[in-house]
Design an enzyme around this catalytic site. Structure first.
Site, PDB file in Angstrom:
ATOM      1  N   ARG A   1      48.666   4.662  57.426  1.00 48.68           N
ATOM      2  CA  ARG A   1      48.700   4.787  55.967  1.00 48.68           C
ATOM      3  C   ARG A   1      49.764   3.885  55.343  1.00 48.68           C
ATOM      4  NH1 ARG A   1      48.240  11.382  56.130  1.00 48.68           N
ATOM      5  NH2 ARG A   1      45.959  11.577  56.114  1.00 48.68           N
TER       6      ARG A   1
ATOM      7  N   THR B   1      51.160  11.863  54.219  1.00 54.58           N
ATOM      8  CA  THR B   1      49.940  12.059  53.426  1.00 54.58           C
ATOM      9  C   THR B   1      49.866  11.058  52.270  1.00 54.58           C
ATOM     10  OG1 THR B   1      50.045  14.406  53.984  1.00 54.58           O
ATOM     11  CG2 THR B   1      48.601  13.795  52.162  1.00 54.58           C
TER      12      THR B   1
ATOM     13  N   TYR C   1      38.089  21.525  55.242  1.00 54.19           N
ATOM     14  CA  TYR C   1      39.269  21.596  54.362  1.00 54.19           C
ATOM     15  C   TYR C   1      39.430  22.973  53.712  1.00 54.19           C
ATOM     16  CZ  TYR C   1      40.275  16.562  54.666  1.00 54.19           C
ATOM     17  OH  TYR C   1      40.635  15.306  55.100  1.00 54.19           O
TER      18      TYR C   1
ATOM     19  N   PHE D   1      42.925  19.597  43.543  1.00 54.15           N
ATOM     20  CA  PHE D   1      42.224  18.369  43.965  1.00 54.15           C
ATOM     21  C   PHE D   1      41.064  18.645  44.917  1.00 54.15           C
ATOM     22  CE2 PHE D   1      45.938  18.891  46.782  1.00 54.15           C
ATOM     23  CZ  PHE D   1      45.334  18.899  48.031  1.00 54.15           C
TER      24      PHE D   1
ATOM     25  N   GLU E   1      38.643  21.700  64.862  1.00 59.02           N
ATOM     26  CA  GLU E   1      37.967  20.608  64.161  1.00 59.02           C
ATOM     27  C   GLU E   1      37.007  19.846  65.090  1.00 59.02           C
ATOM     28  OE1 GLU E   1      41.251  18.498  62.354  1.00 59.02           O
ATOM     29  OE2 GLU E   1      41.697  20.188  61.030  1.00 59.02           O
TER      30      GLU E   1
ATOM     31  N   ARG F   1      49.738  12.120  64.384  1.00 55.72           N
ATOM     32  CA  ARG F   1      50.229  12.308  63.009  1.00 55.72           C
ATOM     33  C   ARG F   1      51.315  11.270  62.685  1.00 55.72           C
ATOM     34  NH1 ARG F   1      48.013  16.119  59.379  1.00 55.72           N
ATOM     35  NH2 ARG F   1      50.092  16.716  58.671  1.00 55.72           N
TER      36      ARG F   1
HETATM   37  P1  ADP Z   1      47.107  15.379  55.689  1.00 49.86           P
HETATM   38  O1  ADP Z   1      45.743  14.722  55.628  1.00 49.86           O
HETATM   39  O2  ADP Z   1      48.215  14.359  55.740  1.00 49.86           O
HETATM   40  O3  ADP Z   1      47.203  16.425  56.785  1.00 49.86           O
HETATM   41  P2  ADP Z   1      46.876  17.557  53.720  1.00 49.86           P
HETATM   42  O4  ADP Z   1      46.337  18.449  54.789  1.00 49.86           O
HETATM   43  O5  ADP Z   1      47.993  18.083  52.873  1.00 49.86           O
HETATM   44  O6  ADP Z   1      47.341  16.136  54.289  1.00 49.86           O
HETATM   45  O7  ADP Z   1      45.691  17.166  52.722  1.00 49.86           O
HETATM   46  C1  ADP Z   1      44.432  16.828  53.222  1.00 49.86           C
HETATM   47  C2  ADP Z   1      43.887  15.653  52.443  1.00 49.86           C
HETATM   48  O8  ADP Z   1      43.671  16.047  51.101  1.00 49.86           O
HETATM   49  C3  ADP Z   1      44.826  14.456  52.336  1.00 49.86           C
HETATM   50  O9  ADP Z   1      44.777  13.608  53.473  1.00 49.86           O
HETATM   51  C4  ADP Z   1      44.284  13.769  51.103  1.00 49.86           C
HETATM   52  O10 ADP Z   1      43.093  13.032  51.403  1.00 49.86           O
HETATM   53  C5  ADP Z   1      43.910  14.945  50.238  1.00 49.86           C
HETATM   54  N1  ADP Z   1      45.010  15.305  49.316  1.00 49.86           N
HETATM   55  C6  ADP Z   1      46.133  15.988  49.616  1.00 49.86           C
HETATM   56  N2  ADP Z   1      46.930  16.111  48.526  1.00 49.86           N
HETATM   57  C7  ADP Z   1      46.269  15.498  47.518  1.00 49.86           C
HETATM   58  C8  ADP Z   1      46.555  15.258  46.134  1.00 49.86           C
HETATM   59  N3  ADP Z   1      47.681  15.700  45.579  1.00 49.86           N
HETATM   60  N4  ADP Z   1      45.653  14.557  45.410  1.00 49.86           N
HETATM   61  C9  ADP Z   1      44.511  14.114  45.967  1.00 49.86           C
HETATM   62  N5  ADP Z   1      44.176  14.291  47.267  1.00 49.86           N
HETATM   63  C10 ADP Z   1      45.035  14.973  48.028  1.00 49.86           C
END
Ligand code: ADP
Length: 169
Positions: free
Chosen positions: A122, A111, A69, A77, A146, A105
């Protein structure tokens, strides 16, 4: 019976009639494992027709979660996200198929699970962004990155599913 290996030589796994075969990294997050949703989530990708090439139950170390990440490092967060991903075992998966990155996706949904469409993982199975049960790579480049990050070479398996000729022309 014709040999499936003979009819589908190795180059067919790279291109199927000009459409590029991609790889994506899909992960059932710790909440999905704890809630007993592993089979439900795997079956959605399996039924769609994608090919599983890697699968393991794994306790993610902190450094790996941070590397996975890294693009979100500046987000408020981020510490909670790392705590969440390392809070219990995850299911790591590599899936392969034509257009698998974008399609996975779509199967996963937005998300924020409250905004995710019904019918998506989801949308059907989660309520909060911080507990959204599943991860899917957001681009073919990240899919490769990844998979290389979460799997060692010997853990991936190339094979030709018996159903291949019934899925793609
Ligand atoms: P995705 O997983 O849909 O690709 P992102 O890459 O934006 O989404 O974010 C990665 C992960 O971080 C999300 O799946 C979620 O677990 C967490 N996340 C994202 N935004 C938030 C938030 N505002 N508060 C808490 N956790 C978050």
């Amino acid at each position: 019976l014709p040999s499936p290996l003979g009819r589908f030589p190795a180059y067919f796994s790279i291109f199927i009639f000009g459409e590029q075969v991609e790889e994506t990294y899909i992960m059932v997050k710790p909440d999905g494992v704890q809630r007993g949703l592993v089979g439900e989530i795997i079956s959605r990708f399996e039924r769609k027709g994608f090919k599983l090439t890697g699968l393991k139950l794994f306790q993610c170390p902190q450094e790996l979660a941070e590397e996975h990440y890294k693009d979100l490092k500046s987000k408020p967060f981020f510490p909670k996200l790392i705590e969440y991903i390392t809070s219990g075992p995850v299911i790591c998966m590599a899936w392969e198929g034509v257009g698998v990155v974008a399609s996975a996706r779509k199967l996963i949904g937005s998300t924020n699970p409250l905004q995710a469409e019904p019918g998506t993982i989801r949308g059907d199975l989660a309520v909060q962004t911080g507990r959204n049960v599943v991860h899917g790579s957001d681009s073919p480049e990240n899919g490769k990155r990844e998979i290389a990050l979460w799997f060692k070479e010997g853990e991936l398996c190339q094979w030709i599913p018996a159903q291949a000729p019934w899925l793609t022309e």
